[in-house]
Structures are given as C-alpha cells and as structure tokens.
Design a protein around this motif. Structure first.
Motif: not given
Length: 238
Positions: A61-63, A66-67, A72-75, A84-85
């Motif tokens: 799910t993470l790989r 989610y990541i 691709q988010s506006r963060l 992400v790290e």
C-alpha cells in the motif's frame, strides 16, 4: 356383509393417489448447508491469511499507492520530502522484518486517519482567503489553522477534512488522486469551507483564538506523521 368392493373404490372417476416421498427438498437443503459451511471456512481462511500478511499489505500500500499519491499532492516541497522519507523508511523497516504485523497494522490505521493528501489543499484555501481580505472575516484564515491543530491533537480525521473541502473539490480522472481543487476558486465556495472548518474545530474543542504563540505554532504534517508512526509502533491500532 357383501364381499363386493365398494362402488366408490371401483369408480373410474376416483383419482389414484401416489406417494412421491419427500422429493428433492432434503438434498437441496443439504447442499445449501454444505455451501454455507464451505463459505464460512473460506471466509475464515481468507481472514486468517490477511491477518498474517499485514506487513506485506502495508508495504504494498505504501509503495504502490500512498507514497505515489503523496508525491502528486499539493503538499509543500520540504514537507513532502520529509514525509516521503519517513514513509519510505518505515516501509524499508517492514521489509527487513524490524516490526511485527500488529505494528504495521497500527501505523497504517493511523496514516489512513491523517489528512496528509489534503494538507496542501488546506494551505491553498488559506492563501486564497488571505489574498481576498475584502471577502472574508478577519479570523476566517485562522479557521484553517484550527483544523490543523485538531489533526495534530488526533481530534480531526481525513473524513472530517474531506467534508470540509467538498465545496471546492471535483472529480478529476486525469489526476492520480482522482480529485483536484476547483480552479479558479470561488469566493462563495471557500466561504462554505470556512463555515465547515469552524464547525469541525468547535466540535473538536479547538480554541477559538490564539492563546499564545507557542500554543498555536503551525503544525507540520511531517511531524504529525512521524509521531503517528511512532505511536503505531509503540501501541498498535487505535
């Protein structure tokens, strides 16, 4: 008495009764019972399999989801990089077997509750409010901060933030997130967002105004993620 059969017995109009027995009903009921038992066993086996594969599912799910969605988010770039790290490090640790399944499940449950993907959208709304002071009340931008503080204190979740942002979000098949902010933003829609922020923050008992600079330091989502990963490792699921 006469030995002759009765007229009724020999009457050609009398229907002949036949006993067909129980028919196929018992077999049908038995088959349904066996199917029910088989379904119950399959459900139990599937649940057991998923239960024993929680670390593997968390890594996948993470790989795979989610990541990439976070990227691709506006963060904000620095916040995104740090988050992400943190997630990659946790996935690496799971692959090395550093944590048990219950810890993997605990972390993932907490991450799902966090509005990480929506964090940057809240920032975009906040900037819009600040750039249109004539259309908003002086404390409207602070309602975004109150929501962030609610997230920091574990009182506001992804579901809450999704509802808050619903007036300014649209379905977008071209986006990996399958959603995007409506652009350009509309003043009326953003005013609706502010109302929703205020309601959620009030319900979560977030103070109405800053009490001190220390109490209302803008929380960083990377720090919240870091804390939730640690909480999931230490305590498991909520």
């Amino acid at each position: 008495m006469s030995d002759e059969p009765s007229a009724a017995a020999n009457s050609p109009g009398t229907a002949k009764r036949t006993d067909d027995g129980a028919g196929c009903m018992p077999g049908f009921l038995a088959a349904m019972a066996l199917l029910g038992i088989a379904g119950f066993i399959c459900c139990g086996v599937s649940t057991w399999w998923l239960y024993t594969k929680r670390s593997e599912l968390a890594i996948r799910t993470l790989r795979q989801t989610y990541i990439p969605e976070l990227e691709q988010s506006r963060l904000a770039p620095e916040d995104k990089k740090q988050t992400v790290e943190l997630l990659n490090q946790f996935a690496d640790d799971l692959e090395r077997g550093k944590y048990e399944d219950w810890q993997a499940a605990g972390v993932m449950q907490r991450l799902i509750r966090l509005p990480v993907l929506q964090w940057g959208e809240l920032t975009a709304i906040e900037r819009f409010i600040e750039s249109h002071p004539e259309d908003f009340q002086p404390d409207d931008a602070f309602q975004i901060t109150r929501v962030r503080l609610g997230v920091q204190s574990d009182k506001v979740t992804t579901i809450d933030v999704e509802d808050i942002l619903s007036p300014v979000v649209q379905t977008d098949a071209s986006s990996q997130l399958n959603r995007s902010l409506v652009e350009p933003l509309d003043v009326t829609a953003v005013q609706d967002v502010v109302v929703r922020c205020r309601l959620v923050a009030d319900r979560s008992d977030v103070p109405m105004e800053p009490q001190s600079d220390a109490a209302f330091t803008e929380p960083a989502i990377s720090e919240i993620v870091k804390r939730q990963i640690k909480a999931g490792i230490d305590s498991g699921s909520l």
